[in-house]
Design an enzyme around this catalytic site. Structure first.
Site, PDB file in Angstrom:
ATOM      1  N   LYS A 173       0.838  -1.210   0.000  1.00 45.05           N
ATOM      2  CA  LYS A 173       0.000   0.000   0.000  1.00 45.05           C
ATOM      3  C   LYS A 173       0.872   1.259   0.000  1.00 45.05           C
ATOM      4  O   LYS A 173       0.635   2.181  -0.770  1.00 45.05           O
ATOM      5  CB  LYS A 173      -0.905  -0.047   1.242  1.00 45.05           C
ATOM      6  CG  LYS A 173      -1.864   1.099   1.395  1.00 45.05           C
ATOM      7  CD  LYS A 173      -2.988   0.741   2.343  1.00 45.05           C
ATOM      8  CE  LYS A 173      -2.680   0.946   3.807  1.00 45.05           C
ATOM      9  NZ  LYS A 173      -2.567   2.353   4.231  1.00 45.05           N
ATOM     10  N   SER A 174       1.875   1.300   0.860  1.00 40.42           N
ATOM     11  CA  SER A 174       2.719   2.503   0.961  1.00 40.42           C
ATOM     12  C   SER A 174       3.462   2.772  -0.348  1.00 40.42           C
ATOM     13  O   SER A 174       3.536   3.922  -0.807  1.00 40.42           O
ATOM     14  CB  SER A 174       3.753   2.333   2.080  1.00 40.42           C
ATOM     15  OG  SER A 174       3.117   2.309   3.315  1.00 40.42           O
TER      16      SER A 174
ATOM     17  N   LYS B 168      -4.883   6.372  14.294  1.00 42.58           N
ATOM     18  CA  LYS B 168      -4.963   5.629  13.031  1.00 42.58           C
ATOM     19  C   LYS B 168      -6.408   5.597  12.518  1.00 42.58           C
ATOM     20  O   LYS B 168      -7.229   6.391  12.943  1.00 42.58           O
ATOM     21  CB  LYS B 168      -4.376   4.239  13.226  1.00 42.58           C
ATOM     22  CG  LYS B 168      -2.899   4.256  13.611  1.00 42.58           C
ATOM     23  CD  LYS B 168      -2.051   4.822  12.487  1.00 42.58           C
ATOM     24  CE  LYS B 168      -0.610   4.969  12.873  1.00 42.58           C
ATOM     25  NZ  LYS B 168       0.199   5.615  11.843  1.00 42.58           N
TER      26      LYS B 168
ATOM     27  N   ARG C 154       3.035   5.947  -3.203  1.00 46.21           N
ATOM     28  CA  ARG C 154       4.186   6.768  -3.606  1.00 46.21           C
ATOM     29  C   ARG C 154       4.463   6.658  -5.094  1.00 46.21           C
ATOM     30  O   ARG C 154       4.832   7.646  -5.741  1.00 46.21           O
ATOM     31  CB  ARG C 154       5.411   6.371  -2.789  1.00 46.21           C
ATOM     32  CG  ARG C 154       5.309   6.847  -1.337  1.00 46.21           C
ATOM     33  CD  ARG C 154       6.252   6.064  -0.448  1.00 46.21           C
ATOM     34  NE  ARG C 154       6.337   6.580   0.908  1.00 46.21           N
ATOM     35  CZ  ARG C 154       5.425   6.362   1.865  1.00 46.21           C
ATOM     36  NH1 ARG C 154       4.348   5.651   1.616  1.00 46.21           N
ATOM     37  NH2 ARG C 154       5.591   6.861   3.076  1.00 46.21           N
TER      38      ARG C 154
ATOM     39  N   GLN D  67       4.342   9.539   6.634  1.00 46.22           N
ATOM     40  CA  GLN D  67       3.439  10.352   5.809  1.00 46.22           C
ATOM     41  C   GLN D  67       3.857  11.812   5.863  1.00 46.22           C
ATOM     42  O   GLN D  67       3.931  12.492   4.842  1.00 46.22           O
ATOM     43  CB  GLN D  67       1.992  10.205   6.296  1.00 46.22           C
ATOM     44  CG  GLN D  67       1.425   8.826   6.022  1.00 46.22           C
ATOM     45  CD  GLN D  67       0.040   8.630   6.612  1.00 46.22           C
ATOM     46  OE1 GLN D  67      -0.514   9.516   7.258  1.00 46.22           O
ATOM     47  NE2 GLN D  67      -0.525   7.465   6.377  1.00 46.22           N
TER      48      GLN D  67
ATOM     49  N   ARG E 249      -6.826   2.644  17.821  1.00 41.07           N
ATOM     50  CA  ARG E 249      -6.565   1.195  17.804  1.00 41.07           C
ATOM     51  C   ARG E 249      -6.310   0.616  19.193  1.00 41.07           C
ATOM     52  O   ARG E 249      -6.421  -0.597  19.365  1.00 41.07           O
ATOM     53  CB  ARG E 249      -5.404   0.874  16.858  1.00 41.07           C
ATOM     54  CG  ARG E 249      -5.832   0.989  15.406  1.00 41.07           C
ATOM     55  CD  ARG E 249      -4.746   0.608  14.416  1.00 41.07           C
ATOM     56  NE  ARG E 249      -5.312   0.587  13.065  1.00 41.07           N
ATOM     57  CZ  ARG E 249      -4.603   0.711  11.957  1.00 41.07           C
ATOM     58  NH1 ARG E 249      -3.301   0.859  12.016  1.00 41.07           N
ATOM     59  NH2 ARG E 249      -5.198   0.677  10.782  1.00 41.07           N
TER      60      ARG E 249
ATOM     61  N   ASP F 212       1.902  -0.358  12.182  1.00 36.86           N
ATOM     62  CA  ASP F 212       0.714  -0.898  11.513  1.00 36.86           C
ATOM     63  C   ASP F 212       0.407  -2.342  11.919  1.00 36.86           C
ATOM     64  O   ASP F 212      -0.704  -2.834  11.678  1.00 36.86           O
ATOM     65  CB  ASP F 212       0.889  -0.844   9.990  1.00 36.86           C
ATOM     66  CG  ASP F 212       0.752   0.584   9.480  1.00 36.86           C
ATOM     67  OD1 ASP F 212       0.247   1.444  10.216  1.00 36.86           O
ATOM     68  OD2 ASP F 212       1.145   0.832   8.321  1.00 36.86           O
TER      69      ASP F 212
HETATM   70  C1  S3P Z   1       2.317   5.163   6.136  1.00 32.22           C
HETATM   71  C2  S3P Z   1       2.826   5.627   7.325  1.00 32.22           C
HETATM   72  C3  S3P Z   1       2.257   5.310   8.633  1.00 32.22           C
HETATM   73  C4  S3P Z   1       1.349   4.092   8.553  1.00 32.22           C
HETATM   74  C5  S3P Z   1       0.392   4.170   7.397  1.00 32.22           C
HETATM   75  C6  S3P Z   1       1.149   4.263   6.085  1.00 32.22           C
HETATM   76  C7  S3P Z   1       2.964   5.560   4.871  1.00 32.22           C
HETATM   77  O1  S3P Z   1       1.484   6.400   9.093  1.00 32.22           O
HETATM   78  O2  S3P Z   1       0.648   3.938   9.766  1.00 32.22           O
HETATM   79  O3  S3P Z   1      -0.431   3.012   7.359  1.00 32.22           O
HETATM   80  O4  S3P Z   1       2.721   4.926   3.825  1.00 32.22           O
HETATM   81  O5  S3P Z   1       3.755   6.509   4.904  1.00 32.22           O
HETATM   82  P1  S3P Z   1       2.150   7.650   9.858  1.00 32.22           P
HETATM   83  O6  S3P Z   1       2.967   8.396   8.900  1.00 32.22           O
HETATM   84  O7  S3P Z   1       0.982   8.450  10.362  1.00 32.22           O
HETATM   85  O8  S3P Z   1       2.967   7.050  10.972  1.00 32.22           O
END
Ligand code: S3P
Length: 434
Positions: free
Chosen positions: A15-16, A346, A20, A171, A350, A319
């Site tokens: 997903k991340s 989140k 990007r 993020q 959580r 996560d």
């Molecule tokens: C993510 C960063 C994390 C994570 C989220 C995805 C990312 O959040 O919890 O599921 O893809 O950069 P935070 O930046 O709020 O820690």
């Protein structure tokens, strides 16, 4: 008790990295081809906001490895300033990554825009994105409680900054980096506690390690980014659910192929191995700058309870904490977590969400501001227990895994929410159950 065995070749793409790849594609001059893009709702939300801001996005299917169909996304852009003013509010649905990271790009565009989300996202903290963007010269307005709608008055004249991240957040780091690409000079981001580093790797940014374990990320301003192809490996945060299924199941053995094993993402494997879990990594290799490999997991009924309190470890498993805590509770009756106040920000709170549901399942728990403790299991429910999902995919999947592996009967208040990151979650679990 469930018995799970087999090979997983269709884990969702990360997903991340998918977010990007799409955003960097939109910032790059030329045609960006992304192979194995995620079908998860969150990543589709990112494609949606890009289209609404004038970027050409095509999505189709090709045959990928193991002869199965994978998504290919093609993004065409002229580079950093190719976005156009959206006609209406940009809907980010459940996706915090979409809202926060796209805000960094919109702050640099010479028009006004507004980002909104579903009821879960509209409650999440956004001051953390407003502060650095205002320092760079963008106009950012939030609700009185510091949440979305995020109203952005962008400018082509963003200033470079030196910014120390107040919370370990990939993020926030990424949105500052995306904004900084447009700034008139070099930006430096100081990261006292390391978070996932996909943005740095994908943009080829210079990083400097600090003696305290943190990092400085250097972003040159106004440099054209040439489009390049991306391949998205499988999502380690999705793999964690199947790892837990294998550990909790009876005589189970699961191999999960081609998973992203970037060290900033697989702290959960170290935490589990430290508690005695039988997990092995095979076929490690580097593809597109990311370390990738296969995860082999075997049942470990005598695993020790997990105790997580180190801030660096918490950031590394942020996560995975819902699944780790539920796994520890089911396998040993105990769990302990500290220094994890971020977990309350989140898709749901959580800490509260896990505790509420564990209590419904007969566990005795104690919550405090930065964590919680599972003390013991008082009783086992006799009938079906409803698990409240709180609009949170990871809460739904954590309890679904524990229930399937232990044979206990639960009903999810919203099983469709798994589609946010893992649309084929139930299909894969069914295919592994022997
Ligand atoms: C993510 C960063 C994390 C994570 C989220 C995805 C990312 O959040 O919890 O599921 O893809 O950069 P935070 O930046 O709020 O820690």
């Amino acid at each position: 008790m469930g018995f799970f065995t087999g090979e997983v070749t269709a884990l969702p793409p990360d997903k991340s990295i998918s977010h990007r790849a799409a955003l960097i594609g939109a910032l790059s001059a030329g045609v960006t081809e992304i192979t194995n893009f995620s079908a998860g709702f969150d990543n589709q939300s990112t494609l949606g906001v890009l289209r609404a801001a004038g970027i050409a996005v095509d999505q189709g299917e090709i045959i990928g490895s193991y002869g199965r169909p994978v998504r290919k996304v093609v993004i065409r852009s002229g580079g950093l300033w190719s976005f156009t003013a959206p006609e209406k509010q940009l809907m980010c649905d459940n996706s915090g990554s979409t809202m926060r990271m796209f805000a960094g790009i919109l702050a640099a565009q010479p028009f006004e825009s507004e980002l909104v989300g579903d009821s879960s996202l509209m409650k999440r903290p956004m001051k953390r994105i407003a502060e650095p963007l205002r320092m760079m010269g963008a106009g950012i307005e939030l609700s009185p409680s510091g949440t979305a709608p995020v109203r952005i008055r962008g400018t082509r004249d963003l200033k470079p900054i030196e910014y120390s991240l107040p919370v370990p957040s990939a993020q926030v780091k990424s949105l500052v980096a995306f904004a900084a690409l447009h700034a008139d000079g070099e930006t430096r981001i100081i990261e006292p506690i390391r978070s996932r580093d996909h943005t740095e790797l994908m943009l080829g940014l210079e990083t400097i390690d600090r003696p305290d374990g943190g990092r400085v990320i250097v972003i040159p301003g106004r440099k054209t980014i040439a489009a390049k192809p991306f391949y998205i490996p499988a999502d380690p945060s999705a793999a964690c659910f199947l790892v837990a299924l294998g550990l909790l199941g009876t005589n189970s053995e699961i191999i999960i192929r081609d998973v992203c094993l970037n060290p900033t993402r697989v702290e959960f494997i170290s935490v589990l191995s430290g508690a005695g879990a039988d997990i092995t990594i095979e076929n490690g290799r580097i593809i597109g700058g990311e370390y990738i490999g296969d995860i082999l997991v075997r049942s470990t009924p005598d695993m020790k309870p997990l105790v997580i309190s180190d801030k660096v470890v918490v950031a590394g498993v942020i996560d995975e904490l819902p699944m780790l805590s539920v796994l520890s509770a089911f396998v040993s009756g105990e769990f302990e977590l500290h220094n994890a106040e971020e977990l309350r920000t989140k898709e749901s709170d959580r800490i509260d969400a896990v505790v509420v549901n564990l209590e419904r399942l007969g566990f005795e728990c104690e919550q405090y501001p930065d964590g919680f403790r599972v003390i013991r299991r008082r009783s086992r429910p006799t009938g079906t227990v409803t698990v409240e999902c709180f609009d949170d995919h990871r809460i739904a999947m954590s309890f679904a895994v524990a229930a399937r592996a232990s044979g206990e009967s639960i009903e999810l208040s919203d099983s469709a929410v798994v589609g946010v990151s893992f649309p084929n979650f139930f299909e894969i679990i069914d295919s592994l159950e022997a």
